[in-house]
Design a protein around this motif. Structure first.
Motif, mmCIF file in Angstrom:
data_model
loop_
_atom_site.group_PDB
_atom_site.id
_atom_site.type_symbol
_atom_site.label_atom_id
_atom_site.label_comp_id
_atom_site.label_asym_id
_atom_site.label_seq_id
_atom_site.Cartn_x
_atom_site.Cartn_y
_atom_site.Cartn_z
ATOM 1 N N MET A 1 -21.364 -44.004 -83.479
ATOM 2 C CA MET A 1 -20.423 -44.106 -84.678
ATOM 3 C C MET A 1 -21.161 -42.988 -85.776
ATOM 4 N N ILE A 2 -20.445 -41.971 -85.770
ATOM 5 C CA ILE A 2 -21.253 -40.899 -86.735
ATOM 6 C C ILE A 2 -20.392 -40.889 -88.016
ATOM 7 N N LEU A 3 -21.051 -41.080 -89.024
ATOM 8 C CA LEU A 3 -20.741 -40.748 -90.518
ATOM 9 C C LEU A 3 -20.908 -39.290 -91.017
ATOM 10 N N THR A 4 -20.200 -38.500 -91.322
ATOM 11 C CA THR A 4 -20.618 -37.302 -91.941
ATOM 12 C C THR A 4 -20.066 -36.864 -93.284
ATOM 13 N N ALA A 5 -20.780 -35.884 -94.109
ATOM 14 C CA ALA A 5 -20.240 -35.557 -95.348
ATOM 15 C C ALA A 5 -18.868 -34.914 -95.143
ATOM 16 N N GLY A 6 -18.518 -34.339 -94.018
ATOM 17 C CA GLY A 6 -17.405 -33.524 -94.111
ATOM 18 C C GLY A 6 -16.069 -34.574 -93.727
ATOM 19 N N ASP A 7 -16.010 -34.908 -92.314
ATOM 20 C CA ASP A 7 -15.027 -35.733 -91.718
ATOM 21 C C ASP A 7 -14.858 -36.819 -92.163
ATOM 22 N N TYR B 1 -30.391 -41.816 -89.634
ATOM 23 C CA TYR B 1 -29.868 -41.374 -91.053
ATOM 24 C C TYR B 1 -29.855 -39.780 -91.227
ATOM 25 N N MET B 2 -28.691 -39.354 -91.275
ATOM 26 C CA MET B 2 -28.203 -37.922 -91.375
ATOM 27 C C MET B 2 -28.409 -37.487 -92.808
ATOM 28 N N ALA B 3 -29.444 -36.460 -92.948
ATOM 29 C CA ALA B 3 -29.475 -36.116 -94.438
ATOM 30 C C ALA B 3 -28.972 -34.601 -94.545
ATOM 31 N N LEU C 1 -38.380 -38.869 -95.852
ATOM 32 C CA LEU C 1 -37.119 -39.793 -95.247
ATOM 33 C C LEU C 1 -37.535 -40.342 -93.905
ATOM 34 N N GLY C 2 -38.281 -39.734 -93.160
ATOM 35 C CA GLY C 2 -38.791 -40.205 -91.894
ATOM 36 C C GLY C 2 -39.765 -41.398 -92.043
ATOM 37 N N ALA C 3 -40.723 -41.571 -93.175
ATOM 38 C CA ALA C 3 -41.168 -42.626 -93.473
ATOM 39 C C ALA C 3 -40.828 -43.814 -93.498
ATOM 40 N N ILE C 4 -39.337 -43.746 -93.978
ATOM 41 C CA ILE C 4 -38.663 -45.094 -93.924
ATOM 42 C C ILE C 4 -37.775 -45.289 -92.837
ATOM 43 N N MET C 5 -37.156 -44.435 -92.402
ATOM 44 C CA MET C 5 -36.370 -44.729 -90.991
ATOM 45 C C MET C 5 -36.257 -43.265 -90.116
ATOM 46 N N PRO C 6 -35.855 -43.636 -88.902
ATOM 47 C CA PRO C 6 -35.601 -42.298 -88.194
ATOM 48 C C PRO C 6 -34.160 -41.356 -88.596
ATOM 49 N N VAL C 7 -34.502 -40.058 -88.430
ATOM 50 C CA VAL C 7 -33.686 -39.397 -89.347
ATOM 51 C C VAL C 7 -33.158 -38.057 -88.467
ATOM 52 N N MET C 8 -31.734 -37.626 -88.954
ATOM 53 C CA MET C 8 -31.205 -36.325 -88.163
ATOM 54 C C MET C 8 -31.055 -35.289 -89.116
ATOM 55 N N VAL C 9 -31.148 -34.197 -88.565
ATOM 56 C CA VAL C 9 -31.066 -32.806 -89.330
ATOM 57 C C VAL C 9 -29.517 -32.334 -89.105
ATOM 58 N N VAL C 10 -28.751 -31.772 -90.166
ATOM 59 C CA VAL C 10 -27.703 -31.198 -89.668
ATOM 60 C C VAL C 10 -27.874 -29.847 -90.249
ATOM 61 N N THR C 11 -27.356 -28.717 -89.414
ATOM 62 C CA THR C 11 -27.770 -27.385 -89.585
ATOM 63 C C THR C 11 -26.821 -26.834 -90.743
#
Length: 302
Positions: free
Chosen positions: A47-53, A108-110, A130-140
Motif C-alpha cells: 500500500m503506497i502513499l505518495t505526495a501526488g496520488d 518511508y518514501m521521502a 532518515l535511514g538511521a530511523i527506519m528503512p527509506v525509499m527514494v523517489v526520483t
C-alpha cells in the motif's frame, strides 16, 4: 524488514493510494478503507502513499499523519505499508519518520525540497539520517530540474553510505531509469512510478514492479500483463499496454483539469468512493462521468 522482503513486496503490479474526498472536501475515510481492500484483493503487495496520488499537496501535516495511520491500521499486515512526505526538510522528515515507525509503517518514501539549491552530498545525507530511523525509499521526482548525472551521483553516494536505502520509485522515465537500473538494481528494489509503458522500457535494465491504475479497478488487466512479462512474452505485454494502459491514460487527459481529475472519477464508476477532489482542484460533472463510463464500456473494462 530487510531488502529481500522489500524487493518481494515491490514486485509486480502495485497500487498507489488515491485519497478520496466527500463533496464538502473532507477526507472520505470509508472510501480510503475500501480502496485499500480493493488493492489488496487485486494482488498489490504494498500500500503506497505518495505526495501526488494521495493528494498531499492539499492536505495538512495532521491529515497526512491521519491518512497514514488509517492505512496502517486497515491494512493490518496484509501488505507492506509505505508512508510518504511532501517537501519536508530534514528535521521535519526525521520527526515524520519517527511517527511512521511508531505506528507500524514498513518503509518511508521521502521527497525532500530541492528548489533553491542542494548538492548531491546534501540530498544523500538527508536519506542517510532518515535511514538511521527506519528503512527509506527514494523517489526520483526529487531530481526534477537536475541533470541525470546529478541524480545518479546522489544515488551512488547514499547507497554507498547506508544499507537502509532499500528502494527507488522512478518518476523520471527512460533513458535515466535504464541507466539507474543497471547501476542500482542489484543494491535495492526499483519500481516504475506509473504506466506499463515505462515499466516495459525498464525491464531489460533492472526493475521489480510498477504502479498500475488498473490494480484497484480491474486487476484482470494487470494480471494478464504481468503474466506476459514473467513469461517473456513481450509482444503480448506490449499489446496489453497499448490496448488498455495507453488508451486509458490518453482518454483521461482529455478532461478539463487533467488525468487525475478523471482518475478520481474512476473511484465513483467502480464503487470505491465518490469522484470529488478538494478545492481548488476541479471534479468531474455528471456529463463528464457519463462520458467516462461510456469510454470504459467501449474499452471492455466496465
Amino acid at each position: 524488514m530487510d531488502k529481500d522482503e522489500v524487493r518481494s513486496n515491490l514486485t509486480g503490479p502495485l497500487s498507489s493510494i488515491m485519497t478520496p474526498f466527500t463533496q464538502d472536501g473532507s477526507i472520505d475515510e470509508d472510501g480510503l478503507r475500501t480502496y485499500i481492500d480493493r488493492s489488496i484483493e487485486g494482488g498489490s503487495r504494498s500500500m503506497i502513499l505518495t505526495a501526488g496520488d494521495s493528494q498531499y499537496f492539499c492536505l495538512s501535516d495532521q491529515e497526512i499523519a491521519e491518512v497514514t495511520r488509517i492505512t496502517v491500521d486497515h491494512t493490518a499486515g496484509r501488505a507492506m505499508v509505505i508512508s510518504a512526505d511532501r517537501y519536508y526538510g530534514t528535521e521535519r522528515a526525521i520527526e515524520f519518520a519517527r511517527y511512521s515507525k511508531e505506528i507500524g509503517v514498513d518503509l518511508y518514501m521521502a521527497l525532500p525540497p530541492t528548489w533553491g539549491g542542494c548538492t548531491a552530498e546534501d540530498l544523500a545525507q538527508h536519506f542517510v539520517e532518515l535511514g538511521a530511523i527506519m528503512p527509506v525509499m527514494v523517489v526520483t521526482a526529487m531530481f526534477t530540474g537536475k541533470s541525470d548525472a546529478f541524480a545518479l551521483e546522489t544515488l551512488r553516494i547514499m547507497l554507498d553510505r547506508s544499507d537502509r536505502v532499500m528502494a527507488i520509485k522512478d518518476d523520471r522515465g527512460v533513458p535515466f531509469a535504464q541507466q539507474m537500473g543497471m547501476e542500482c538494481h542489484d543494491r535495492c528494489a526499483i519500481f516504475a512510478g506509473g504506466t506499463k509503458l515505462l515499466h516495459l522500457g525498464m525491464v531489460p535494465f533492472g526493475v521489480d514492479g510498477y504502479m498500475s491504475m488498473y490494480q484497484s479497478f480491474n486487476s484482470e488487466i494487470t494480471d494478464r500483463y504481468w503474466q506476459a512479462v514473467r513469461s517473456g512474452d513481450f509482444k503480448t505485454a506490449s499489446q496489453i499496454c497499448h490496448q488498455y494502459d495507453v488508451a486509458l491514460l490518453d482518454h483521461l487527459t482529455t478532461y478539463d483539469g487533467g488525468w487525475n481529475v478523471a482518475a478520481h472519477g474512476l473511484l465513483e464508476v467502480y464503487g470505491i468512493a465518490e469522484r470529488w477532489k478538494r478545492k481548488p482542484y476541479t471534479s468531474l460533472d455528471p456529463a463528464g462521468m457519463e462520458r467516462l463510463r461510456d469510454f470504459l464500456k467501449g474499452l471492455g473494462v466496465l
